[in-house]
Design an enzyme around this catalytic site. Sequence first.
Site, PDB file in Angstrom:
ATOM      1  N   LYS A 252       0.830  -1.204   0.000  1.00 11.51           N
ATOM      2  CA  LYS A 252       0.000   0.000   0.000  1.00 11.51           C
ATOM      3  C   LYS A 252       0.871   1.264   0.000  1.00 11.51           C
ATOM      4  O   LYS A 252       2.077   1.200   0.288  1.00 11.51           O
ATOM      5  CB  LYS A 252      -0.918  -0.040   1.224  1.00 11.51           C
ATOM      6  CG  LYS A 252      -1.957  -1.185   1.187  1.00 11.51           C
ATOM      7  CD  LYS A 252      -2.819  -1.138   2.458  1.00 11.51           C
ATOM      8  CE  LYS A 252      -3.934  -2.151   2.447  1.00 11.51           C
ATOM      9  NZ  LYS A 252      -4.750  -2.063   3.694  1.00 11.51           N
TER      10      LYS A 252
ATOM     11  N   TYR B 102     -12.553  -2.584  -2.765  1.00 18.47           N
ATOM     12  CA  TYR B 102     -13.064  -2.588  -1.383  1.00 18.47           C
ATOM     13  C   TYR B 102     -14.588  -2.539  -1.308  1.00 18.47           C
ATOM     14  O   TYR B 102     -15.142  -2.100  -0.311  1.00 18.47           O
ATOM     15  CB  TYR B 102     -12.459  -1.409  -0.624  1.00 18.47           C
ATOM     16  CG  TYR B 102     -11.025  -1.651  -0.183  1.00 18.47           C
ATOM     17  CD1 TYR B 102     -10.683  -2.785   0.560  1.00 18.47           C
ATOM     18  CD2 TYR B 102     -10.009  -0.749  -0.490  1.00 18.47           C
ATOM     19  CE1 TYR B 102      -9.373  -3.019   0.969  1.00 18.47           C
ATOM     20  CE2 TYR B 102      -8.702  -0.967  -0.074  1.00 18.47           C
ATOM     21  CZ  TYR B 102      -8.382  -2.099   0.656  1.00 18.47           C
ATOM     22  OH  TYR B 102      -7.090  -2.325   1.071  1.00 18.47           O
TER      23      TYR B 102
ATOM     24  N   PHE C 290     -15.085   3.998   7.948  1.00 12.61           N
ATOM     25  CA  PHE C 290     -13.765   4.380   7.433  1.00 12.61           C
ATOM     26  C   PHE C 290     -13.667   4.236   5.911  1.00 12.61           C
ATOM     27  O   PHE C 290     -12.588   4.397   5.341  1.00 12.61           O
ATOM     28  CB  PHE C 290     -12.675   3.532   8.107  1.00 12.61           C
ATOM     29  CG  PHE C 290     -12.903   2.047   7.985  1.00 12.61           C
ATOM     30  CD1 PHE C 290     -12.468   1.352   6.856  1.00 12.61           C
ATOM     31  CD2 PHE C 290     -13.563   1.332   8.986  1.00 12.61           C
ATOM     32  CE1 PHE C 290     -12.699  -0.014   6.720  1.00 12.61           C
ATOM     33  CE2 PHE C 290     -13.794  -0.035   8.856  1.00 12.61           C
ATOM     34  CZ  PHE C 290     -13.357  -0.702   7.723  1.00 12.61           C
TER      35      PHE C 290
ATOM     36  N   ARG D 160      -1.515 -14.546   4.296  1.00 12.51           N
ATOM     37  CA  ARG D 160      -2.311 -13.875   5.336  1.00 12.51           C
ATOM     38  C   ARG D 160      -1.637 -14.043   6.712  1.00 12.51           C
ATOM     39  O   ARG D 160      -1.649 -13.132   7.536  1.00 12.51           O
ATOM     40  CB  ARG D 160      -3.730 -14.458   5.415  1.00 12.51           C
ATOM     41  CG  ARG D 160      -4.667 -14.013   4.324  1.00 12.51           C
ATOM     42  CD  ARG D 160      -5.113 -12.579   4.409  1.00 12.51           C
ATOM     43  NE  ARG D 160      -6.063 -12.281   5.452  1.00 12.51           N
ATOM     44  CZ  ARG D 160      -6.788 -11.174   5.496  1.00 12.51           C
ATOM     45  NH1 ARG D 160      -6.690 -10.253   4.545  1.00 12.51           N
ATOM     46  NH2 ARG D 160      -7.600 -10.941   6.492  1.00 12.51           N
TER      47      ARG D 160
ATOM     48  N   THR E 110      -5.597  -7.374  10.725  1.00 13.01           N
ATOM     49  CA  THR E 110      -5.959  -6.098  10.083  1.00 13.01           C
ATOM     50  C   THR E 110      -5.536  -4.901  10.931  1.00 13.01           C
ATOM     51  O   THR E 110      -4.957  -3.938  10.413  1.00 13.01           O
ATOM     52  CB  THR E 110      -7.493  -6.062   9.871  1.00 13.01           C
ATOM     53  OG1 THR E 110      -7.877  -7.244   9.167  1.00 13.01           O
ATOM     54  CG2 THR E 110      -7.914  -4.836   9.091  1.00 13.01           C
TER      55      THR E 110
ATOM     56  N   ARG F 292       2.313  -6.466   9.295  1.00 11.81           N
ATOM     57  CA  ARG F 292       1.512  -5.352   9.829  1.00 11.81           C
ATOM     58  C   ARG F 292       1.911  -4.987  11.249  1.00 11.81           C
ATOM     59  O   ARG F 292       1.871  -3.818  11.631  1.00 11.81           O
ATOM     60  CB  ARG F 292       0.029  -5.716   9.752  1.00 11.81           C
ATOM     61  CG  ARG F 292      -0.502  -5.649   8.324  1.00 11.81           C
ATOM     62  CD  ARG F 292      -1.877  -6.243   8.230  1.00 11.81           C
ATOM     63  NE  ARG F 292      -2.529  -5.934   6.966  1.00 11.81           N
ATOM     64  CZ  ARG F 292      -3.716  -6.402   6.616  1.00 11.81           C
ATOM     65  NH1 ARG F 292      -4.373  -7.203   7.433  1.00 11.81           N
ATOM     66  NH2 ARG F 292      -4.249  -6.065   5.460  1.00 11.81           N
TER      67      ARG F 292
ATOM     68  N   HIS G 148      -1.822  -5.409   1.647  1.00  9.60           N
ATOM     69  CA  HIS G 148      -3.096  -6.104   1.472  1.00  9.60           C
ATOM     70  C   HIS G 148      -2.796  -7.517   1.009  1.00  9.60           C
ATOM     71  O   HIS G 148      -1.867  -7.732   0.221  1.00  9.60           O
ATOM     72  CB  HIS G 148      -3.953  -5.409   0.403  1.00  9.60           C
ATOM     73  CG  HIS G 148      -5.087  -6.268  -0.080  1.00  9.60           C
ATOM     74  ND1 HIS G 148      -6.296  -6.332   0.575  1.00  9.60           N
ATOM     75  CD2 HIS G 148      -5.171  -7.156  -1.119  1.00  9.60           C
ATOM     76  CE1 HIS G 148      -7.086  -7.205  -0.047  1.00  9.60           C
ATOM     77  NE2 HIS G 148      -6.430  -7.711  -1.075  1.00  9.60           N
TER      78      HIS G 148
HETATM   79  P1  IDP Z   1      -7.884  -6.990   5.622  1.00  8.15           P
HETATM   80  O1  IDP Z   1      -7.081  -5.948   4.862  1.00  8.15           O
HETATM   81  O2  IDP Z   1      -7.119  -7.552   6.783  1.00  8.15           O
HETATM   82  O3  IDP Z   1      -8.481  -8.049   4.740  1.00  8.15           O
HETATM   83  P2  IDP Z   1     -10.494  -5.725   5.723  1.00  8.15           P
HETATM   84  O4  IDP Z   1     -11.510  -5.901   6.808  1.00  8.15           O
HETATM   85  O5  IDP Z   1     -10.763  -6.357   4.404  1.00  8.15           O
HETATM   86  O6  IDP Z   1      -9.091  -6.207   6.315  1.00  8.15           O
HETATM   87  O7  IDP Z   1     -10.280  -4.158   5.555  1.00  8.15           O
HETATM   88  C1  IDP Z   1      -9.586  -3.597   4.474  1.00  8.15           C
HETATM   89  C2  IDP Z   1      -8.702  -2.456   4.979  1.00  8.15           C
HETATM   90  O8  IDP Z   1      -9.518  -1.428   5.577  1.00  8.15           O
HETATM   91  C3  IDP Z   1      -7.732  -2.840   6.089  1.00  8.15           C
HETATM   92  O9  IDP Z   1      -6.554  -3.452   5.610  1.00  8.15           O
HETATM   93  C4  IDP Z   1      -7.472  -1.513   6.761  1.00  8.15           C
HETATM   94  O10 IDP Z   1      -6.550  -0.714   6.006  1.00  8.15           O
HETATM   95  C5  IDP Z   1      -8.867  -0.872   6.704  1.00  8.15           C
HETATM   96  N1  IDP Z   1      -9.663  -1.189   7.910  1.00  8.15           N
HETATM   97  C6  IDP Z   1     -10.334  -2.343   8.148  1.00  8.15           C
HETATM   98  N2  IDP Z   1     -10.990  -2.298   9.329  1.00  8.15           N
HETATM   99  C7  IDP Z   1     -10.745  -1.076   9.843  1.00  8.15           C
HETATM  100  C8  IDP Z   1     -11.164  -0.412  11.063  1.00  8.15           C
HETATM  101  O11 IDP Z   1     -11.893  -0.949  11.905  1.00  8.15           O
HETATM  102  N3  IDP Z   1     -10.687   0.854  11.250  1.00  8.15           N
HETATM  103  C9  IDP Z   1      -9.896   1.478  10.355  1.00  8.15           C
HETATM  104  N4  IDP Z   1      -9.479   0.904   9.209  1.00  8.15           N
HETATM  105  C10 IDP Z   1      -9.900  -0.367   8.950  1.00  8.15           C
HETATM  106 MG    MG Z   2     -10.004  -7.955   3.329  1.00  5.70          MG
END
Ligand code: IDP
Ligand code: MG
Length: 166
Positions: A11, A51, A59, A91, A97, A108, A125
């Site tokens: 990213k 997304y 967010f 993963r 996350t 991360r 990601h």
């Molecule tokens: P992932 O990237 O671990 O698959 P997802 O739930 O798909 O997680 O969310 C995509 C991206 O959105 C995350 O990588 C992060 O950058 C952001 N994100 C997800 N959940 C939150 C949150 O609760 N607060 C702020 N940002 C979030």
């Molecule tokens: Mg995801």
Amino acid sequence: MDVQQTLVLIKPDGLLKSLTGNILSVLSETKLKIVGAKILSVKKELAKEHYKELKGEPFFDELIKYIQGEYHTNRVLALVYEGENAIKSVRHIVGSTNPEKADPVSIRGRYGRITQKGVFENAIHASENEKEAEREIKLWFKPEELTSISYPTESKEIEKHELVWK
Ligand code: IDP
Ligand code: MG
């Protein structure tokens, strides 16, 4: 276990902080192989499609700005990794996350942070499951951009204008 492909994005925060080499080194521990790679500037349409399942989250707007590089740099490095159990292996090494809850030695955990912008800056990601991996790989890459093609393709005549060298 099947041979799988998974999409990885470094990213904009990862690129701005010059973490590309570090992140690729960690990923190389998985012994998976890279079958696609490109640097690109993410258009709003692609960001929203990528997304789309998170539309409605508080967010979401910041997330779209974040992946487009409005907070860092307008570049994302997109990669496809291939190998046994690729989705879970990546993963696992990527971590949770929320970077503050992520294992400290995961990518991360090492490189992510939470800022006031409302979105987790978590550097990378990785596709969550097989369905998402297929959807995301098809969204980010054309078949011809991959050295190994794992989904059906067809030949289609496409008429379009594109930028070429003068
Ligand atoms: P992932 O990237 O671990 O698959 P997802 O739930 O798909 O997680 O969310 C995509 C991206 O959105 C995350 O990588 C992060 O950058 C952001 N994100 C997800 N959940 C939150 C949150 O609760 N607060 C702020 N940002 C979030
Ligand atoms: Mg995801």
